[in-house]
Design an enzyme around this catalytic site. Structure first.
Site, PDB file in Angstrom:
ATOM      1  CE  LYS A  73     -91.047 -49.258  84.541  1.00  0.00           C
ATOM      2  NZ  LYS A  73     -90.814 -50.401  85.453  1.00  0.00           N
ATOM      3  N   GLY A 136     -80.519 -47.863  89.179  1.00  0.00           N
ATOM      4  CA  GLY A 136     -81.419 -47.069  88.333  1.00  0.00           C
ATOM      5  C   GLY A 136     -82.829 -47.145  88.904  1.00  0.00           C
TER       6      GLY A 136
END
Lengths: 283, 283
Positions: A73, A136
């Site tokens: 990602k 995160g």
């Protein structure tokens, strides 16, 4: 069950590993329900090959785009010619749309999907308080989306002080008026939502990522982990009589948004295009 | 209808155009019938992007391989680290298997599929005579496969004298004892099989590629064109009371061979591996 013929448009989900992904079933059921001639297929791509694969996928005319999952990602943003606002905020994408010229437009629907999942289960977000453990990509996405949805205060925790401080400052820098503070990984009575945004709980034997001993009786305990569907944290919450919100709701709630973004939902196309025009800027 | 989950192995068919391809339906029905967790999906890839796409597909661990169709069959050989004997003979591949190290092994099943289709419909090839019109990739593949199957004589025609001469010499050079000669695009009474291996007949208004006026009453008129399913040549043959053999039989007959070659048919794996060991050499 998916119908595939020569005119089927393809969406690939890129991850490593990918065998556990539930997106193929969710997207393909959605395509079937809506009569969309498209199929989502799993691509197991090691991190070292992400650029190679994304470059290659440029050349596939009937590829609508890709869904990006762990661990790609963050890295995938580097290949996007344009990023949506949510992708810029999070520094991550979970969807890349292949434009007619072969370039990628990146977007991030994790945060919006999480909030949509909460609202869809009649949870009120506006004016409430949340604890997010894990800063995160997933934590960042959820934090921004909760602010967008009108949360009043956010407590954050991460064992990585750098990551924690970066998100705290980014959220404070939005000037949204939301009270953002750092916290322990422990629910307090005032937290309406307690969110695990760490990977802790994916493996059997992982410790609990959050201490629920002091959680208030009306707290909703949410886990972003999708496999296992029922994490130890959610089990612990149930044992304490607390409401739970498993990770699959996030994905289920963002499928339609992603399909529309990818241009595969004719009736949503116009809305999607308008939203993107407003939302998308150069990274 | 195809089941797709995170563990599904992927096969892509690469062509330009691809919308007309029947391989998705044929392969996916085969996978379903045999309980193979795999899906074949169409990739529309312009010739200029073939190398880019094949390089990118190297990085997809769960990609079993690709089926290669028009116009990529010749160009794709350049990306194969190894070629089967049929691929070397034809200078073309219709299937690339992705090896564990990411390299491609190329194979060509068009000729074998065509012959298997004839045999499967109880046509005898051994000792017979055939006319092949068209000495491009398809004609080359069919000619070699007919020789492998024991045909006694082959007449060849192509309006391109270079192509015609190249195939004639290659077949004579095999030392198979088969009588190979050049011919007009006209069936003679002695031809048991008359094969259109040109693209003539794909478009409405194409002229007949072969004159059937002198065909013998027991001739089988075969067309390698798959779309339209019923070409003008086959209509003309039927009008003359001749047996016909449409192009789809070739593809139907080669699906199992390709699936086995791609390592997706557990019960055929051993045979496939043995066949490849014997067959495959460096190009």
């Amino acid at each position: 069950m998916t119908h595939i013929d020569g005119e089927t448009r393809i969406v690939a989900i890129l991850g490593d590993p990918i065998a556990q992904a539930k997106s193929p079933q969710l997207f393909n059921a959605f395509f079937e329900r809506h009569g969309v001639n498209a199929a989502l297929v799993p691509f197991h791509v090691p991190a070292a090959d992400l650029g190679l694969v994304l470059d290659g996928l440029h050349g596939i005319v009937n590829l609508a785009g890709v869904v990006v999952t762990v661990p790609h990602k963050l890295q995938a943003t580097a290949y996007a010619a344009r990023l949506s606002e949510a992708a810029q905020q999070t520094g991550a994408v979970n969807c890349l749309r292949r434009e007619a010229d072969g370039s990628w437009t990146g977007a991030m629907f994790d945060g919006a999907g999480f909030v949509k999942g909460l609202l869809g289960r009649a949870h009120v977000v506006r004016g409430k308080s949340a604890l997010i453990v894990g800063t995160g990509g997933a934590g960042v996405a959820v934090a921004h989306a909760l602010i967008d949805a009108g949360i009043a205060s956010l407590d954050l925790f991460d064992s990585n002080a750098t990551s924690l401080q970066r998100l705290t400052q980014a959220l404070q820098g939005r000037g949204s008026g939301v009270v953002v503070g750092e916290s322990a990984a422990r629910a307090r009575a005032g937290h309406d939502f307690v969110v695990n945004a760490t990977p802790c709980g994916m493996r059997a034997g992982d410790p609990l990522p959050i201490d629920l001993a002091d959680a208030g009786p009306h707290a909703v305990i949410a886990d972003l982990i999708m496999k296992p569907a029922q994490t130890r944290l959610l089990e612990e919450a149930e044992a304490r009589g607390l409401a739970t919100h498993p990770g699959r709701h996030l994905l289920e709630s963002s499928v339609e948004e992603m399909v529309a973004f990818l241009g595969l939902l004719a009736q949503s196309q116009e809305r999607s295009t308008a939203a993107c025009k407003a939302e998308i800027e150069s990274p």
